[in-house]
Design a protein around this motif. Structure first.
Motif, mmCIF file in Angstrom:
data_model
loop_
_atom_site.group_PDB
_atom_site.id
_atom_site.type_symbol
_atom_site.label_atom_id
_atom_site.label_comp_id
_atom_site.label_asym_id
_atom_site.label_seq_id
_atom_site.Cartn_x
_atom_site.Cartn_y
_atom_site.Cartn_z
ATOM 1 N N LEU A 1 9.375 5.548 14.533
ATOM 2 C CA LEU A 1 7.892 5.418 14.548
ATOM 3 C C LEU A 1 8.099 4.722 13.634
ATOM 4 N N PHE A 2 8.672 3.985 12.910
ATOM 5 C CA PHE A 2 8.319 3.430 11.281
ATOM 6 C C PHE A 2 8.665 2.403 11.431
ATOM 7 N N ARG A 3 7.790 1.148 10.425
ATOM 8 C CA ARG A 3 8.986 -0.098 10.169
ATOM 9 C C ARG A 3 9.656 -0.231 9.424
ATOM 10 N N TYR A 4 8.731 1.186 8.037
ATOM 11 C CA TYR A 4 9.849 0.883 6.896
ATOM 12 C C TYR A 4 9.757 2.218 6.981
ATOM 13 N N ARG A 5 11.024 3.016 5.804
ATOM 14 C CA ARG A 5 11.250 3.879 5.592
ATOM 15 C C ARG A 5 11.403 4.084 4.168
ATOM 16 N N GLY A 6 11.094 4.586 3.161
ATOM 17 C CA GLY A 6 11.042 4.896 1.821
ATOM 18 C C GLY A 6 10.522 3.685 1.578
ATOM 19 N N VAL A 7 9.853 3.111 1.833
ATOM 20 C CA VAL A 7 9.100 2.524 1.034
ATOM 21 C C VAL A 7 8.288 2.945 -0.647
ATOM 22 N N SER A 8 8.934 1.482 -1.366
ATOM 23 C CA SER A 8 8.946 1.460 -2.838
ATOM 24 C C SER A 8 7.145 1.652 -3.854
ATOM 25 N N SER B 1 0.758 8.208 -13.416
ATOM 26 C CA SER B 1 -0.407 8.321 -12.522
ATOM 27 C C SER B 1 -0.324 7.716 -11.269
ATOM 28 N N LEU B 2 -0.359 6.526 -11.069
ATOM 29 C CA LEU B 2 -0.301 5.057 -10.713
ATOM 30 C C LEU B 2 0.709 5.105 -9.543
ATOM 31 N N THR B 3 2.489 5.736 -9.939
ATOM 32 C CA THR B 3 3.045 6.006 -8.299
ATOM 33 C C THR B 3 3.083 6.774 -8.109
ATOM 34 N N GLU B 4 2.237 8.102 -8.857
ATOM 35 C CA GLU B 4 2.143 9.427 -7.861
ATOM 36 C C GLU B 4 1.170 9.233 -7.039
ATOM 37 N N LEU B 5 0.331 8.846 -7.017
ATOM 38 C CA LEU B 5 -1.147 8.816 -6.170
ATOM 39 C C LEU B 5 -1.484 7.121 -6.444
ATOM 40 N N VAL B 6 -0.947 6.554 -5.209
ATOM 41 C CA VAL B 6 -1.432 5.279 -5.576
ATOM 42 C C VAL B 6 -2.805 5.145 -5.517
ATOM 43 N N HIS B 7 -3.618 6.725 -4.451
ATOM 44 C CA HIS B 7 -5.033 5.914 -3.690
ATOM 45 C C HIS B 7 -5.441 7.720 -4.547
ATOM 46 N N SER B 8 -6.140 7.833 -5.409
ATOM 47 C CA SER B 8 -7.227 9.091 -6.027
ATOM 48 C C SER B 8 -8.573 8.973 -4.989
ATOM 49 N N PRO B 9 -8.656 10.498 -4.998
ATOM 50 C CA PRO B 9 -10.013 10.584 -4.895
ATOM 51 C C PRO B 9 -10.998 10.038 -5.751
ATOM 52 N N SER B 10 -10.476 10.543 -7.299
ATOM 53 C CA SER B 10 -11.513 10.321 -8.244
ATOM 54 C C SER B 10 -11.422 8.983 -8.264
ATOM 55 N N LYS C 1 8.946 -4.742 1.346
ATOM 56 C CA LYS C 1 8.542 -2.822 1.396
ATOM 57 C C LYS C 1 8.693 -2.475 0.343
ATOM 58 N N THR C 2 7.725 -2.446 -1.142
ATOM 59 C CA THR C 2 7.208 -1.996 -1.896
ATOM 60 C C THR C 2 5.133 -2.372 -1.754
ATOM 61 N N VAL C 3 5.107 -1.602 -2.362
ATOM 62 C CA VAL C 3 3.591 -1.322 -2.558
ATOM 63 C C VAL C 3 3.522 -1.901 -3.612
#
Length: 113
Positions: free
Chosen positions: A5-12, A41-50, A76-78
Protein backbone atom coordinates in the motif's frame (compact mmCIF):
# COMPACT_ATOMS: atom_id res chain seq x y z
CA UNK A 1 -1.16 -4.20 7.07
CA UNK A 2 -0.24 -4.82 3.45
CA UNK A 3 3.25 -3.54 2.64
CA UNK A 4 2.34 -2.86 -1.00
CA UNK A 5 0.00 0.00 0.00
CA UNK A 6 2.96 2.30 0.63
CA UNK A 7 5.88 3.15 -1.58
CA UNK A 8 8.18 3.69 1.42
CA UNK A 9 7.79 2.71 5.04
CA UNK A 10 9.85 4.02 7.92
CA UNK A 11 10.54 7.38 6.31
CA UNK A 12 13.00 9.22 8.54
CA UNK A 13 13.04 12.91 9.48
CA UNK A 14 16.23 14.97 9.39
CA UNK A 15 16.75 18.55 10.52
CA UNK A 16 19.24 20.78 8.71
CA UNK A 17 20.28 24.34 9.52
CA UNK A 18 21.09 27.06 7.02
CA UNK A 19 24.13 29.22 7.64
CA UNK A 20 21.87 32.07 8.80
CA UNK A 21 20.41 29.84 11.51
CA UNK A 22 23.92 28.83 12.62
CA UNK A 23 24.74 32.53 12.96
CA UNK A 24 21.53 33.07 14.97
CA UNK A 25 22.58 30.30 17.37
CA UNK A 26 25.81 32.18 18.07
CA UNK A 27 24.23 35.64 18.08
CA UNK A 28 21.47 34.76 20.55
CA UNK A 29 23.50 32.25 22.58
CA UNK A 30 21.20 29.26 22.17
CA UNK A 31 22.19 26.41 24.45
CA UNK A 32 22.49 22.75 23.56
CA UNK A 33 19.26 22.27 25.53
CA UNK A 34 17.52 24.88 23.33
CA UNK A 35 18.77 23.17 20.16
CA UNK A 36 17.68 19.74 21.39
CA UNK A 37 14.22 21.16 22.18
CA UNK A 38 13.95 22.66 18.69
CA UNK A 39 15.10 19.41 17.10
CA UNK A 40 12.63 17.38 19.14
CA UNK A 41 9.75 19.72 18.32
CA UNK A 42 10.41 19.53 14.59
CA UNK A 43 11.02 15.79 14.39
CA UNK A 44 8.11 14.73 16.59
CA UNK A 45 5.60 16.94 14.77
CA UNK A 46 6.73 18.22 11.39
CA UNK A 47 3.49 20.17 10.85
CA UNK A 48 1.76 21.60 13.90
CA UNK A 49 -1.65 23.30 13.98
CA UNK A 50 0.02 26.14 15.88
CA UNK A 51 2.59 26.82 13.12
CA UNK A 52 2.26 30.18 11.44
CA UNK A 53 2.79 30.39 7.68
CA UNK A 54 4.15 32.99 5.29
CA UNK A 55 4.42 31.74 1.73
CA UNK A 56 6.32 28.47 1.83
CA UNK A 57 7.82 29.19 5.25
CA UNK A 58 6.56 27.91 8.57
CA UNK A 59 7.22 29.63 11.89
CA UNK A 60 7.00 27.82 15.20
CA UNK A 61 7.73 29.21 18.63
CA UNK A 62 9.98 26.77 20.47
CA UNK A 63 11.75 27.44 23.77
CA UNK A 64 11.12 31.18 23.44
CA UNK A 65 12.39 31.53 19.85
CA UNK A 66 10.67 31.83 16.50
CA UNK A 67 12.02 29.00 14.36
CA UNK A 68 11.57 29.68 10.64
CA UNK A 69 11.71 26.53 8.51
CA UNK A 70 10.71 24.78 5.32
CA UNK A 71 9.91 21.11 4.83
CA UNK A 72 11.17 19.14 1.86
CA UNK A 73 11.99 15.65 0.80
CA UNK A 74 15.21 13.85 -0.08
CA UNK A 75 14.53 10.28 -1.23
CA UNK A 76 13.39 8.39 1.91
CA UNK A 77 13.93 11.31 4.26
CA UNK A 78 11.72 14.26 5.17
CA UNK A 79 14.09 17.21 5.59
CA UNK A 80 13.20 20.14 7.81
CA UNK A 81 15.55 23.04 7.03
CA UNK A 82 15.79 25.81 9.60
CA UNK A 83 16.47 29.22 8.06
CA UNK A 84 16.32 31.44 11.12
CA UNK A 85 16.01 31.16 14.91
CA UNK A 86 15.12 34.54 16.38
CA UNK A 87 13.51 35.90 19.52
CA UNK A 88 9.91 36.99 18.87
CA UNK A 89 9.39 40.73 18.81
CA UNK A 90 5.76 41.88 19.17
CA UNK A 91 6.71 45.26 17.64
CA UNK A 92 8.28 43.57 14.60
CA UNK A 93 6.65 40.13 14.16
CA UNK A 94 8.58 37.46 12.29
CA UNK A 95 5.69 37.10 9.83
CA UNK A 96 6.02 40.77 8.90
CA UNK A 97 9.78 40.43 8.38
CA UNK A 98 9.25 37.43 6.06
CA UNK A 99 6.54 39.26 4.10
CA UNK A 100 8.83 42.26 3.60
CA UNK A 101 11.71 40.02 2.52
CA UNK A 102 9.43 38.30 0.02
CA UNK A 103 8.26 41.63 -1.37
CA UNK A 104 11.89 42.80 -1.69
CA UNK A 105 12.89 39.56 -3.47
CA UNK A 106 9.94 39.85 -5.85
CA UNK A 107 10.87 43.46 -6.62
CA UNK A 108 14.52 42.50 -7.25
CA UNK A 109 13.41 39.68 -9.54
CA UNK A 110 11.02 41.91 -11.47
CA UNK A 111 13.59 44.66 -11.91
CA UNK A 112 16.49 42.20 -12.43
CA UNK A 113 18.53 44.00 -9.75
Amino acid sequence: MSSDLFRYRGVSIAVDMAETADMDVLLYGLSEKDLKGIHKSLTELVHSPSDRHVGGFSIREVRGYDVVFIVGREKKTVVVTIGRIIPPDPKNPTEQILKLLNIAATFRGATKL
